[in-house]
Design an enzyme around this catalytic site. Structure first.
Site, mmCIF file in Angstrom:
data_model
loop_
_atom_site.group_PDB
_atom_site.id
_atom_site.type_symbol
_atom_site.label_atom_id
_atom_site.label_comp_id
_atom_site.label_asym_id
_atom_site.label_seq_id
_atom_site.Cartn_x
_atom_site.Cartn_y
_atom_site.Cartn_z
ATOM 1 N N TRP A 157 0.873 -1.190 0.000
ATOM 2 C CA TRP A 157 0.000 0.000 0.000
ATOM 3 C C TRP A 157 0.909 1.239 0.000
ATOM 4 O O TRP A 157 1.795 1.343 0.854
ATOM 5 C CB TRP A 157 -0.847 -0.065 1.271
ATOM 6 C CG TRP A 157 -1.823 1.042 1.486
ATOM 7 C CD1 TRP A 157 -2.744 1.514 0.606
ATOM 8 C CD2 TRP A 157 -1.997 1.788 2.704
ATOM 9 N NE1 TRP A 157 -3.483 2.507 1.194
ATOM 10 C CE2 TRP A 157 -3.045 2.691 2.472
ATOM 11 C CE3 TRP A 157 -1.382 1.776 3.954
ATOM 12 C CZ2 TRP A 157 -3.494 3.579 3.446
ATOM 13 C CZ3 TRP A 157 -1.817 2.645 4.923
ATOM 14 C CH2 TRP A 157 -2.861 3.544 4.674
ATOM 15 N N ASP B 52 -0.373 -5.235 9.606
ATOM 16 C CA ASP B 52 -1.355 -4.206 9.275
ATOM 17 C C ASP B 52 -2.603 -4.920 8.756
ATOM 18 O O ASP B 52 -2.613 -5.444 7.643
ATOM 19 C CB ASP B 52 -0.768 -3.268 8.207
ATOM 20 C CG ASP B 52 -1.726 -2.137 7.853
ATOM 21 O OD1 ASP B 52 -2.795 -2.043 8.483
ATOM 22 O OD2 ASP B 52 -1.396 -1.356 6.933
ATOM 23 N N ALA C 40 -6.320 -4.543 7.783
ATOM 24 C CA ALA C 40 -7.403 -3.613 7.453
ATOM 25 C C ALA C 40 -8.608 -4.329 6.851
ATOM 26 O O ALA C 40 -9.629 -3.698 6.589
ATOM 27 C CB ALA C 40 -6.893 -2.549 6.484
ATOM 28 N N LYS D 87 -13.224 -0.898 6.721
ATOM 29 C CA LYS D 87 -13.856 -1.712 5.684
ATOM 30 C C LYS D 87 -14.864 -2.698 6.291
ATOM 31 O O LYS D 87 -15.988 -2.804 5.819
ATOM 32 C CB LYS D 87 -12.810 -2.506 4.892
ATOM 33 C CG LYS D 87 -11.446 -1.864 4.809
ATOM 34 C CD LYS D 87 -11.317 -0.847 3.706
ATOM 35 C CE LYS D 87 -10.021 -0.088 3.896
ATOM 36 N NZ LYS D 87 -9.583 0.706 2.783
HETATM 37 C C1 LMR Z 1 -6.893 1.899 -0.402
HETATM 38 O O1 LMR Z 1 -5.852 1.263 -0.380
HETATM 39 O O2 LMR Z 1 -7.434 2.278 -1.455
HETATM 40 C C2 LMR Z 1 -7.595 2.213 0.887
HETATM 41 O O3 LMR Z 1 -6.899 1.652 1.951
HETATM 42 C C3 LMR Z 1 -7.863 3.647 1.052
HETATM 43 C C4 LMR Z 1 -6.629 4.441 1.319
HETATM 44 O O4 LMR Z 1 -6.617 5.163 2.322
HETATM 45 O O5 LMR Z 1 -5.666 4.386 0.541
#
Ligand code: LMR
Length: 392
Positions: free
Chosen positions: A127, A207, A209, A242
């Site tokens: 990410w 992490d 999510a 989420k």
């Molecule tokens: C994403 O990866 O699109 C989500 O986790 C939203 C974000 O904050 O980036």
């Protein structure tokens, strides 16, 4: 002073989300930011959340501060829902955080304050905000290879890369539904990965999510437990964005995990100091909702049922997209999309091809090829797949 500022590019996920909203075309397709969407393209307020919210409005008598660590009952209930074999206070402890990102930030600050030499090892790809957050706290960063366009997590390749890590370094692991690849190691593989991490004297930083979006809440949580039960020390960032649909309420927890670790309370006091010096105290609304859902068996059952619906919708979309891509371009193996977990998968495109997709076809994917598959319009799946394969 302001004259010194140089305009910076915004995070690519946020930029794509904004560009999509501004696109006037009716047939535009949103594979961008990671929010769940139902078949009508709506990100719903979950039914159990609405019910809890109503109850909260009716019964809440004060809006005074909840304290630096937030609502401790919320933190405990969430932590126990993820790691039921860990006692809160003895085997794990933590604070309410400002969403999952806030948890990642405060845990990274803590790790670095306790070991300023720690290098943060992240999967490549990961990410993009991981790099931004760890960079913002001043951490040194390295990547380990992470598989894409496959269903198999190559644990040996990860461990081989981690041979170069120094004891005390931090290893970031996605706690399920890997963002952006959708490739998840099995529970056994996670156990083996953790044993390798521990043998090298490294600290896992999980992490998480997307608990509940992969295989089911309990199964997804058990994958995190497979790490926690092997690691003497672990950092755990939890998000309710989420799985409770509480995105804008910024609800999460930053946990310190270590079975019977003698210094948990002291480490937590350092976490509290960091939080106090940063944002002072977290917001309450989302945490109060989650707490109410966990404390009420009826609300909890309704929430789990809706979470299942969301997971099944996502999985159905993964299968449908893999099949449609196979119809549109037969000389490629698209099964990895179906076999992956969570909202995300990758398509093998260059950033330039992603831009062409956006400009010419109104198909919004992240420049690294990430697609948020949730909410894809299944009635137009072949049309969408035909557009996607123009880019590969
Ligand atoms: C994403 O990866 O699109 C989500 O986790 C939203 C974000 O904050 O980036």
């Amino acid at each position: 002073m302001f004259d010194q500022a140089v305009a910076r590019p915004i995070d690519q996920i946020i930029a794509i989300s904004r560009a999509y909203q501004e696109d006037p075309r009716d047939d535009k397709v949103d594979f961008g930011i990671g929010v769940y969407k139902d078949a009508n393209g709506v990100t719903p307020v979950m039914r159990a959340v609405k019910a809890a919210e109503q109850r909260l409005i009716d019964t809440q008598m004060t809006k005074t501060y909840v304290g630096v660590g937030g609502d401790q009952k919320f933190v405990e209930l969430l932590a126990k829902a993820v790691l039921p074999d860990h006692d809160y206070g003895t085997d794990m402890i933590g604070i309410q955080s400002i969403g999952g990102s806030g948890a990642v930030r405060v845990l990274a600050e803590l790790a670095l304050s306790l070991n300023p030499k720690a290098n943060f090892w992240m999967p490549d790809p990961t990410w993009p905000n991981h790099r931004a957050i760890f960079g913002a706290v001043g951490a040194a960063m390295t990547t380990y290879p992470y598989p894409k366009f496959t269903a198999d997590a190559d644990i040996d390749a990860i461990l081989q890369a981690l041979d170069a890590a120094a004891p005390g370094d931090v290893v970031v692991i996605h706690g399920g539904c890997h963002n952006p690849t959708g490739v998840d190691p099995s529970r056994e593989e996670l156990g083996r990965l953790t044993e390798g991490i521990v043998a090298r004297g490294l600290i896992p930083f999980v992490d998480a999510a997307y608990i509940g979006f992969g295989r089911g809440w309990d199964e997804d949580a058990a994958r995190i437990a497979a790490i926690a039960e092997r690691a003497p020390e672990m950092l755990l960032a939890l998000s309710c964005s989420k799985n409770f649909g509480l995105y804008r309420e910024r609800t999460g927890a930053a946990l310190l995990v270590g079975k019977g670790h003698a210094n948990l309370a002291a480490a937590n006091s350092a976490l509290l100091s960091l939080a106090r010096a940063n944002y002072s105290m977290p917001p309450d609304h989302g945490a109060a909702i989650v707490r109410m859902i966990f404390e009420d068996p009826e609300l909890k059952a309704a929430w789990l049922a809706e979470l299942k619906e969301m997971r099944e919708t996502i999985n159905g979309s993964r299968t449908a997209l893999a099949l449609a891509l196979a119809r549109a371009k037969q000389d490629r193996d698209w099964t990895y999309i179906d076999k992956g977990y969570g909202m995300f998968s990758l398509i093998d495109v260059t950033p330039e091809a992603a831009q062409t997709l956006r400009e010419e076809h109104g198909v919004y994917i992240i420049p690294d090829g990430r697609m948020n598959i949730a909410g894809i319009d299944l009635s137009k799946i072949d049309e969408i797949a035909a557009k996607l394969v123009t880019a590969v």
